[in-house]
Design an enzyme around this catalytic site. Sequence first.
Site, PDB file in Angstrom:
ATOM      1  N   VAL A 163       0.839  -1.202   0.000  1.00 47.10           N
ATOM      2  CA  VAL A 163       0.000   0.000   0.000  1.00 47.10           C
ATOM      3  C   VAL A 163       0.874   1.253   0.000  1.00 47.10           C
ATOM      4  O   VAL A 163       0.590   2.228  -0.699  1.00 47.10           O
ATOM      5  CB  VAL A 163      -0.957  -0.007   1.202  1.00 47.10           C
ATOM      6  CG1 VAL A 163      -1.825   1.249   1.211  1.00 47.10           C
ATOM      7  CG2 VAL A 163      -1.835  -1.245   1.166  1.00 47.10           C
ATOM      8  N   TYR A 164       1.951   1.226   0.771  1.00 45.74           N
ATOM      9  CA  TYR A 164       2.847   2.379   0.805  1.00 45.74           C
ATOM     10  C   TYR A 164       3.478   2.614  -0.558  1.00 45.74           C
ATOM     11  O   TYR A 164       3.472   3.733  -1.081  1.00 45.74           O
ATOM     12  CB  TYR A 164       3.929   2.160   1.864  1.00 45.74           C
ATOM     13  CG  TYR A 164       4.844   3.340   2.038  1.00 45.74           C
ATOM     14  CD1 TYR A 164       4.378   4.524   2.600  1.00 45.74           C
ATOM     15  CD2 TYR A 164       6.178   3.281   1.638  1.00 45.74           C
ATOM     16  CE1 TYR A 164       5.209   5.620   2.750  1.00 45.74           C
ATOM     17  CE2 TYR A 164       7.017   4.366   1.788  1.00 45.74           C
ATOM     18  CZ  TYR A 164       6.527   5.537   2.346  1.00 45.74           C
ATOM     19  OH  TYR A 164       7.357   6.615   2.482  1.00 45.74           O
ATOM     20  N   ALA A 165       4.012   1.560  -1.177  1.00 49.18           N
ATOM     21  CA  ALA A 165       4.619   1.718  -2.498  1.00 49.18           C
ATOM     22  C   ALA A 165       3.590   2.185  -3.515  1.00 49.18           C
ATOM     23  O   ALA A 165       3.864   3.057  -4.363  1.00 49.18           O
ATOM     24  CB  ALA A 165       5.240   0.395  -2.948  1.00 49.18           C
TER      25      ALA A 165
ATOM     26  N   SER B  60       0.901   3.968  -2.978  1.00 47.75           N
ATOM     27  CA  SER B  60       0.522   5.371  -2.754  1.00 47.75           C
ATOM     28  C   SER B  60       1.569   6.324  -3.327  1.00 47.75           C
ATOM     29  O   SER B  60       1.232   7.365  -3.901  1.00 47.75           O
ATOM     30  CB  SER B  60       0.314   5.636  -1.260  1.00 47.75           C
ATOM     31  OG  SER B  60       1.537   5.611  -0.545  1.00 47.75           O
TER      32      SER B  60
END
Length: 258
Positions: free
Chosen positions: A152-154, A156
């Site tokens: 999810v971080y990558a 975003s």
Amino acid sequence: MSKLALVTGATSGIGAAFAERLAADGYDLVLVGRRRERLEEFAAAHTETKVRAVAADLSTDDGIDTVARICAEEPLDLLVNNAGVAHYMPLAELPADKARELVKVKVLAPTLLARAAVAGMQERGRGAIVNVAGMIAFSGPAPHAQLPRRAVYAGSLAHLVAMSQTLSAELEGTGVRVQVVCPGVVATEFHERQGLDLSAIPRMGAADVVTAALRGLELGEVVCAPGVEDPSLLDAVFQADLAAFAGQSTELASRYRR
């Protein structure tokens, strides 16, 4: 006449470094963060600069709406979408509330703040939007063993890269510039708040990230990678993207035919 900048996530790290540099460059500032006391400490230490402290949580609808109204109503010369959270963990282990917080802070908030600011910038014929992402945006093809999983971080950060590139093209000729800055590992409180000890890993200083971003704006860079010495590496990525985009057809690719 003073220029006006709004910086989110301004209480520490890259956001605080942006605030310091912009104050030194003569900007009036709207500083956004969760910790009002830090914003007020900055204002008290920079009496030569007009500073408006806005305590807002960009993981909430109310926080986003509050800052979006300021972006729409104030004559911003520069918007820095810097606020962030990490929540490094595999998707199956990521609690729903943390996933929601991450997407709101790194996808929804910068999207809506840019949307709120851009109309006024276009009318005035000037302005810049800087979205702070990271080199993890390019890490999607990495094999399982290479990096900790953080889908999810990558994702975003990849959103910020694609949005910034596309918005920059939309605004060509308007006098409004868009940049996404993609540092690697930076020496800030960011990782420590996630319980990660990176003290033994070489890290770039936040002030250097800001130097790169502001110089990158002068150079006309849409994607600024402060730690990448050879810009042709980035050019190769984007040319490959366009080649794949142009290579599509209405015919089913042969590898999918029985």
